[in-house]
Design an enzyme around this catalytic site. Structure first.
Site, PDB file in Angstrom:
ATOM      1  N   HIS A  19       8.589  -0.257   1.675  1.00  0.00           N
ATOM      2  CA  HIS A  19       7.567   0.346   0.823  1.00  0.00           C
ATOM      3  C   HIS A  19       7.781  -0.115  -0.620  1.00  0.00           C
ATOM      4  O   HIS A  19       8.546   0.476  -1.376  1.00  0.00           O
ATOM      5  CB  HIS A  19       7.647   1.880   0.921  1.00  0.00           C
ATOM      6  CG  HIS A  19       6.479   2.596   0.324  1.00  0.00           C
ATOM      7  ND1 HIS A  19       5.680   3.461   1.038  1.00  0.00           N
ATOM      8  CD2 HIS A  19       5.964   2.589  -0.933  1.00  0.00           C
ATOM      9  CE1 HIS A  19       4.730   3.949   0.247  1.00  0.00           C
ATOM     10  NE2 HIS A  19       4.891   3.441  -0.956  1.00  0.00           N
ATOM     11  N   HIS A  21       5.319  -1.857  -3.852  1.00  0.00           N
ATOM     12  CA  HIS A  21       3.984  -2.268  -4.303  1.00  0.00           C
ATOM     13  C   HIS A  21       4.088  -3.499  -5.205  1.00  0.00           C
ATOM     14  O   HIS A  21       4.821  -3.479  -6.199  1.00  0.00           O
ATOM     15  CB  HIS A  21       3.316  -1.135  -5.075  1.00  0.00           C
ATOM     16  CG  HIS A  21       2.912   0.023  -4.222  1.00  0.00           C
ATOM     17  ND1 HIS A  21       1.659   0.139  -3.668  1.00  0.00           N
ATOM     18  CD2 HIS A  21       3.600   1.123  -3.820  1.00  0.00           C
ATOM     19  CE1 HIS A  21       1.580   1.263  -2.961  1.00  0.00           C
ATOM     20  NE2 HIS A  21       2.755   1.886  -3.045  1.00  0.00           N
ATOM     21  N   GLY A 181      -3.271   5.658  -3.129  1.00  0.00           N
ATOM     22  CA  GLY A 181      -4.040   6.300  -4.186  1.00  0.00           C
ATOM     23  C   GLY A 181      -3.844   7.810  -4.128  1.00  0.00           C
ATOM     24  O   GLY A 181      -3.099   8.323  -3.298  1.00  0.00           O
ATOM     25  N   HIS A 208      -0.053   6.307   3.233  1.00  0.00           N
ATOM     26  CA  HIS A 208       0.536   7.164   2.211  1.00  0.00           C
ATOM     27  C   HIS A 208       0.161   8.610   2.541  1.00  0.00           C
ATOM     28  O   HIS A 208      -1.025   8.968   2.525  1.00  0.00           O
ATOM     29  CB  HIS A 208      -0.008   6.821   0.825  1.00  0.00           C
ATOM     30  CG  HIS A 208       0.673   5.675   0.155  1.00  0.00           C
ATOM     31  ND1 HIS A 208       0.513   4.372   0.571  1.00  0.00           N
ATOM     32  CD2 HIS A 208       1.521   5.630  -0.925  1.00  0.00           C
ATOM     33  CE1 HIS A 208       1.224   3.566  -0.222  1.00  0.00           C
ATOM     34  NE2 HIS A 208       1.841   4.313  -1.133  1.00  0.00           N
ATOM     35  N   GLU A 211       3.095  12.853   0.012  1.00  0.00           N
ATOM     36  CA  GLU A 211       3.762  12.551  -1.264  1.00  0.00           C
ATOM     37  C   GLU A 211       3.405  13.643  -2.260  1.00  0.00           C
ATOM     38  O   GLU A 211       4.232  14.469  -2.631  1.00  0.00           O
ATOM     39  CB  GLU A 211       3.323  11.176  -1.782  1.00  0.00           C
ATOM     40  CG  GLU A 211       3.966  10.787  -3.110  1.00  0.00           C
ATOM     41  CD  GLU A 211       3.446   9.467  -3.659  1.00  0.00           C
ATOM     42  OE1 GLU A 211       4.047   8.980  -4.628  1.00  0.00           O
ATOM     43  OE2 GLU A 211       2.440   8.937  -3.146  1.00  0.00           O
ATOM     44  N   ASP A 300       9.265   1.805  -3.910  1.00  0.00           N
ATOM     45  CA  ASP A 300       7.900   2.150  -4.311  1.00  0.00           C
ATOM     46  C   ASP A 300       7.424   1.203  -5.412  1.00  0.00           C
ATOM     47  O   ASP A 300       6.746   0.227  -5.129  1.00  0.00           O
ATOM     48  CB  ASP A 300       7.797   3.609  -4.749  1.00  0.00           C
ATOM     49  CG  ASP A 300       6.381   4.169  -4.657  1.00  0.00           C
ATOM     50  OD1 ASP A 300       5.530   3.517  -4.013  1.00  0.00           O
ATOM     51  OD2 ASP A 300       6.125   5.252  -5.201  1.00  0.00           O
TER      52      ASP A 300
END
Length: 362
Positions: A19, A21, A181, A208, A211, A300
């Site tokens: 994970h 980005h 998002g 996702h 979270e 992340d």
């Protein structure tokens, strides 16, 4: 008793990242250079140190929404082929330098079309950058394999299009699909058509979930959408009850997640920044690991959290007293959960991971 792994030892050990980005891992210097080259004049600072500090500070507000605002700047400088390819190559180089041997890096093609790039062009630029980064890492003696995850934005309406894009490029380096998002108000079931399409195509996807939003988000991601993995999933702890005597009771959803070995893509530093956990020491990862959930550790957004996978693991060593056996367990969990073929996962586990951790007595 074996001594705790040192930060340098953790950095040298082979690691697996699921994970991460792409638009959350730029080097501050690259952000500045691309902004100047592309005429992007909205950066909040004009030197490397100040810019890096601003990203971490802005991302540490305790709000997922504010955290996500920082991406306006990274995405803002990634609107042409050169920039996208450069960021992708540097991402791989940075991960390899940190000892990562397998990574799945995600990005949202729809965020990089503001200046006219086609979605296919964005994907091809990223894959070319990944290949360039792998070659550059190999030239320094570091081996790394990288797969791409194509992300659709959950507040937008392009998930079917992005899912089809993922299938189109799945034999060229795209290994799966994701939605990301703000969770609140944008449940994963809004994108059910995309997930049903992916399942018909025998494709892998993560969502996702859990979270910034709780158990309903996780339940929908799994039971309605069919997610293979949970991006974060930290709020599954809301379905775990710890009694005063230390005994633990799992609710139905938590029991299902553990029983089915559903991978949790946990990102400790990021969760602290967005308010999903009070501190790393209080992060649910400690309890979930103890209970045998399939926990994995991830970065992340390396820029926003000023972090690396080695740093995340070292924070857990400090917070929970983890030793080499714990790090081995977490790393093999991640490799087992990767979206590449089983035989290729086993080859990395048996040929790279186990020998390296055995050298530390794990």
């Amino acid at each position: 008793m074996m001594p705790a792994p040192t930060p340098d030892e953790v950095r040298a050990a082979p690691k697996v990242l699921l994970h991460d980005h792409l638009d959350g891992g730029l080097r501050p210097a690259t952000v500045l250079e691309l902004a100047r080259a592309n005429g992007y004049d909205a950066l909040p600072a004009d030197d490397v140190a100040s810019l890096g500090a601003w990203f971490e500070s802005a991302a540490s507000s305790g709000s997922l929404e504010r955290y996500l605002e920082t991406f306006a700047h990274t995405v803002g400088v990634m609107q042409d082929v050169h920039a996208v390819r450069r960021v992708a190559a540097e991402c791989v180089e940075d991960l390899a330098a940190d000892g990562v041997v397998y990574a799945e890096v995600r990005f949202a093609p729809e965020l990089h079309v503001e200046r006219g790039l086609a979605l296919d062009t964005v994907v091809e630029a990223v894959l070319e950058g990944f290949a360039e980064g792998v070659a550059n890492a190999a030239a320094t003696g570091r081996r790394i394999r990288v797969g791409a995850l194509l992300t659709a934005m959950r507040h937008a309406a392009r998930s079917q299009e992005i899912a089809e894009l993922a299938i189109r490029y799945r034999d060229a380096g795209v290994v799966g699909f994701d939605i990301a998002g703000a969770e609140a108000g944008f449940p994963p079931t809004r994108h059910l058509d995309a997930f049903e399409y992916l399942r018909r195509e025998n494709a892998h996807f993560t969502i996702h979930a859990g979270e910034a939003f709780g158990l309903p988000s996780i339940w929908e991601a799994l039971q309605w959408c069919g997610a293979d993995r949970l991006g974060h999933g930290v709020r599954i702890v809301d379905d775990v009850t710890v009694a005063s005597d230390g005994s633990v009771r799992l609710g139905r959803l938590a029991a299902y997640v553990r029983d089915m070995r559903i991978p949790l893509e946990m990102c400790p530093s990021s969760n602290v920044q967005t308010g999903a956990a009070e501190s790393v020491a209080e992060h649910p990862i400690g309890l979930l690991r103890r209970l045998g959930f399939r926990v994995t550790v991830n970065t992340d957004n390396r820029l926003m959290s000023a972090t690396s996978l080695s740093r995340e693991l070292s924070l857990l060593v400090d917070a929970f007293g983890y030793g080499w056996r714990d790090l081995r367990w977490l790393t093999i969990n991640a490799m087992k959960s990767a979206f590449i073929p089983f035989d290729e996962r086993i080859e990395i586990i048996e040929g790279t991971l186990k020998p390296a951790y055995a050298a530390h007595g794990a």
